[in-house]
Design an enzyme around this catalytic site. Sequence first.
Site, PDB file in Angstrom:
ATOM      1  N   ASP B  74       0.850  -1.198   0.000  1.00 17.46           N
ATOM      2  CA  ASP B  74       0.000   0.000   0.000  1.00 17.46           C
ATOM      3  C   ASP B  74       0.885   1.248   0.000  1.00 17.46           C
ATOM      4  O   ASP B  74       1.633   1.492   0.943  1.00 17.46           O
ATOM      5  CB  ASP B  74      -0.910  -0.007   1.231  1.00 17.46           C
ATOM      6  CG  ASP B  74      -2.084   0.946   1.087  1.00 17.46           C
ATOM      7  OD1 ASP B  74      -1.880   2.064   0.563  1.00 17.46           O
ATOM      8  OD2 ASP B  74      -3.200   0.580   1.491  1.00 17.46           O
ATOM      9  N   SER B 124      -6.892   4.009  -1.893  1.00  8.95           N
ATOM     10  CA  SER B 124      -6.787   2.542  -1.915  1.00  8.95           C
ATOM     11  C   SER B 124      -8.100   1.858  -2.273  1.00  8.95           C
ATOM     12  O   SER B 124      -8.101   0.776  -2.855  1.00  8.95           O
ATOM     13  CB  SER B 124      -6.325   2.027  -0.551  1.00  8.95           C
ATOM     14  OG  SER B 124      -5.088   2.584  -0.212  1.00  8.95           O
ATOM     15  N   GLU B 260      -7.609  -7.998  24.562  1.00 10.55           N
ATOM     16  CA  GLU B 260      -6.288  -7.562  24.990  1.00 10.55           C
ATOM     17  C   GLU B 260      -6.343  -6.425  26.015  1.00 10.55           C
ATOM     18  O   GLU B 260      -5.557  -6.376  26.940  1.00 10.55           O
ATOM     19  CB  GLU B 260      -5.505  -7.101  23.748  1.00 10.55           C
ATOM     20  CG  GLU B 260      -4.038  -6.796  23.981  1.00 10.55           C
ATOM     21  CD  GLU B 260      -3.279  -6.634  22.671  1.00 10.55           C
ATOM     22  OE1 GLU B 260      -3.922  -6.480  21.628  1.00 10.55           O
ATOM     23  OE2 GLU B 260      -2.037  -6.664  22.709  1.00 10.55           O
ATOM     24  N   GLU B 356      -1.687  -7.833   1.689  1.00  8.89           N
ATOM     25  CA  GLU B 356      -1.383  -6.400   1.682  1.00  8.89           C
ATOM     26  C   GLU B 356      -0.378  -6.044   2.770  1.00  8.89           C
ATOM     27  O   GLU B 356      -0.543  -6.410   3.936  1.00  8.89           O
ATOM     28  CB  GLU B 356      -2.644  -5.567   1.928  1.00  8.89           C
ATOM     29  CG  GLU B 356      -2.351  -4.068   1.798  1.00  8.89           C
ATOM     30  CD  GLU B 356      -3.245  -3.160   2.626  1.00  8.89           C
ATOM     31  OE1 GLU B 356      -3.320  -1.980   2.276  1.00  8.89           O
ATOM     32  OE2 GLU B 356      -3.854  -3.622   3.605  1.00  8.89           O
ATOM     33  N   ASP B 361       2.061   2.638   3.608  1.00  3.71           N
ATOM     34  CA  ASP B 361       1.241   3.833   3.405  1.00  3.71           C
ATOM     35  C   ASP B 361       1.187   4.694   4.665  1.00  3.71           C
ATOM     36  O   ASP B 361       1.360   5.911   4.612  1.00  3.71           O
ATOM     37  CB  ASP B 361      -0.165   3.370   3.007  1.00  3.71           C
ATOM     38  CG  ASP B 361      -1.139   4.503   2.776  1.00  3.71           C
ATOM     39  OD1 ASP B 361      -0.934   5.270   1.827  1.00  3.71           O
ATOM     40  OD2 ASP B 361      -2.105   4.620   3.548  1.00  3.71           O
ATOM     41  N   HIS B 365       2.501   8.482   5.198  1.00  3.38           N
ATOM     42  CA  HIS B 365       1.597   9.557   5.624  1.00  3.38           C
ATOM     43  C   HIS B 365       2.182  10.311   6.827  1.00  3.38           C
ATOM     44  O   HIS B 365       1.993  11.517   6.976  1.00  3.38           O
ATOM     45  CB  HIS B 365       0.226   8.997   6.011  1.00  3.38           C
ATOM     46  CG  HIS B 365      -0.692   8.739   4.847  1.00  3.38           C
ATOM     47  ND1 HIS B 365      -0.948   9.688   3.880  1.00  3.38           N
ATOM     48  CD2 HIS B 365      -1.433   7.647   4.499  1.00  3.38           C
ATOM     49  CE1 HIS B 365      -1.796   9.192   2.981  1.00  3.38           C
ATOM     50  NE2 HIS B 365      -2.099   7.954   3.334  1.00  3.38           N
ATOM     51  N   HIS B 403      -1.067   2.651  -5.103  1.00  2.00           N
ATOM     52  CA  HIS B 403      -0.765   4.036  -5.491  1.00  2.00           C
ATOM     53  C   HIS B 403       0.616   4.379  -4.956  1.00  2.00           C
ATOM     54  O   HIS B 403       1.212   3.613  -4.202  1.00  2.00           O
ATOM     55  CB  HIS B 403      -1.814   5.002  -4.923  1.00  2.00           C
ATOM     56  CG  HIS B 403      -1.971   4.872  -3.440  1.00  2.00           C
ATOM     57  ND1 HIS B 403      -1.036   5.360  -2.544  1.00  2.00           N
ATOM     58  CD2 HIS B 403      -2.919   4.262  -2.684  1.00  2.00           C
ATOM     59  CE1 HIS B 403      -1.419   5.073  -1.317  1.00  2.00           C
ATOM     60  NE2 HIS B 403      -2.553   4.389  -1.367  1.00  2.00           N
ATOM     61  N   HIS B 498      -0.852  10.813  -0.919  1.00  2.00           N
ATOM     62  CA  HIS B 498      -0.598   9.906  -2.040  1.00  2.00           C
ATOM     63  C   HIS B 498      -0.066  10.712  -3.219  1.00  2.00           C
ATOM     64  O   HIS B 498      -0.207  11.942  -3.256  1.00  2.00           O
ATOM     65  CB  HIS B 498      -1.895   9.216  -2.481  1.00  2.00           C
ATOM     66  CG  HIS B 498      -2.507   8.369  -1.424  1.00  2.00           C
ATOM     67  ND1 HIS B 498      -3.722   7.758  -1.572  1.00  2.00           N
ATOM     68  CD2 HIS B 498      -2.084   8.032  -0.179  1.00  2.00           C
ATOM     69  CE1 HIS B 498      -4.023   7.072  -0.484  1.00  2.00           C
ATOM     70  NE2 HIS B 498      -3.042   7.239   0.379  1.00  2.00           N
TER      71      HIS B 498
END
Lengths: 225, 546
Positions: B74, B124, B260, B356, B361, B365, B403, B498
């Site tokens: 990604d 995405s 958790e 993936e 990604d 970012h 992308h 992106h």
Amino acid sequence: MKKLSLIGFVLASFTMQAHASLGNICQPLQKAAKVQYSIETRQPTGQQSRQDFTLWRTSQKVAHQYPLKSLSQQWTRSHDGRLTQTQYFEQELRAIEFETQSPQDSSQAHWQKKFQLISSQLIKAMDLVTSKGRACDLLEYYQLEKDGVLHQLSWLPNKNLVSRYRISSAKMSKEWLLQSVNYDADLVADFFNARDHYQATDFADIGDHESDPVLSKLIHLGFSR
Amino acid sequence: MMNLKTLAVCISVAGLTACGSDDGSSASGDPLLNSRDNPWYINSARSVQQAQLNSEAINTLRGAAKNIILFVGDGMGASTVTAARIRDGQLKGMLGEENNLSFDTFPFVGLAKTYNVDAQTPDSAGTMTAMMSGVKTDKGVIGLDEGANYAECDSAQGKELVSALELAEMAGLSTGVISTARITHATPAAAYAKSANRNWEDDSDMSGVSGGCVDIASQLVNFEGNLEARYPGLDVNGIEVVMGGGRRHFLPKDAQYNVEKDAANGAEGDRGDGQDLLSLWRTHYPQGRLVHDQSAFDAIDVNSDQPVFGLFNESHMLYEADRGNDILGEPSLTQMTTKAINILDNNEKGFFLTVESGRIDHAHHAGNAYNALGETIELAKAVQAAMDATNPEETLIIVTADHSHVFTIAGYPKRGNDILGKLVSVGETEPALAKDDLPYTTLGYTNGRGFKDLGAETNADAAYGAAIVSERADLSGINTAEAGFHQESHVPSSAETHAGEDVAIYASGPGAHLVSGTHEQNILFHIMERAADLTNKAERALANTP
């Protein structure tokens, strides 16, 4: 001048302590509390600002609420001591959840800074100047000058509460002043429960959601950790 | 001086031996002699020979692939692959540039145009829908064609697309979906869900939505029944392997369901409808294995345990560099990929698996190259694991990105310069200075939150807690190769974005030859469909329904 300041701070602290009517029963650390402070900031130029600040806490949760900004930050402590932070935007009913902090960022000192606004470690490093009262109402006055910053603290050791805390340097001074304490557990639970129902966004997703108009507004309001 | 055209003709017709200089300037009389002894020349000539062999060996027949594996990095644009390749090489003690990631060695490579129907720079949801369904669609939309409007439930009806995973399921193949992001996140969701809004991950994200749309988590757990309902008489057995993060979308907002998190600290789940989808999944698949941590993952018997549903984090799984900080322990992408293949390959008809690497990604970012490259290297390891675990003659493996990102390798650093370091020019030993007399890094971002020095912090997202920096920083005393360093950016923004340029497609195995040239991104579906003959197999299955 410093001595006058010291005497003034101590006198004012003791007066404030009486004014705050803190009651006679010691509240253990586990006790839920809503603690209201005022925060006053002064610049060397004489410019002053004042804001209200509320500390909400239970044994494992603490929130710092800034009513004027309609914003609160919350930290929860898990059984292994790690902290998770969430920022709540009270007008938008939205929350940004941060990832659980690493063990090094979840130290006892870090938790105490949130829970009681100052770490016990720092208090220990300060000089005890004087004390007043006893048992639950014991009030201690501490002072420390370090790296050009003067710390003056009025501390309620048996309640783990700051009564008054001033940090001053050549650049600015900031003071937290206790206004009231409320040990109504239901009130505190309601505060945390209400925010727990906000729609939450994982902060790792911010990059993919910049075009979300609400999130975009929150981004401009700012996140802090 | 011999020109290039003449050289090419000489090579092709005379086998490198008969061409002399056109000006007679060579001392040896054979100007090619030096070239032919040069290792660069030798190695690249061998590469051509290998490429020729690859072309001749490729199975081009429809349906030649028994298995399909689609890896998606990604946000893994070309600059990310290059920088990760160098980083990986430097971690191995090489100069770096000459290194190859596992998929760099794939015989066929093409480019994908990534734009969405309504967006020059895509997201995405639209891109993975294109890859999985063969149809480009709008930004933010999952598994629906462009006739559906973003976030408008009513517009979705009748716009549903069929995904490659669904075709594979109908064809009797085993199927799997893996992601290091939440399994309900846009990229993995495009394999199994139809949603007018990528954010409808659970019902609490859909307040005010009317029209009967169902949240993505519910669609995953009810995938088998939903698919059978769309095709009356069809009998499928559901997705055999689902692994990733995102437990929050499957559990009620009630602390008693926590896996958790301490109950005292609030609910792990987000669902407002009170549904415990993990219990529902157990009801659907009483023989299945539901796992939440590394030890349960390790205990999976790949020969007898299926289906497997692994949700290893409340939200996204941790960055590979941060994985050691997880309380219960999370498997790596490589471990999940290997485990999935070992489960799926029990089916003699073959399998379809999509994997993936979701957090490349996220690291971008956050403006953190360290983690973006680390995640890419881990993806390359997962691809290598898939290559090792499958027969190349019967398995089509595709590696691509949905992308790109505005991530650059800039300036003129010398060969072997630390890819995460400050730029040192050719022939120099000290960092070069820009016109503002400050050093700068080779890697940078066109936009984003800008410079941060968070020391050894391995969670890239910590940058969201620090202020946006738009000015140049003095990096003189800063270790820019540390995990917590965030590169400078040119345009200040709340998050790095992106990018719109093409991404690479790497392919190996039957049908891989079709990855050649510049393609619309949705061609990937058609390549996979043809390689495994998915549509015909699915249609035959439908025809045989009672």
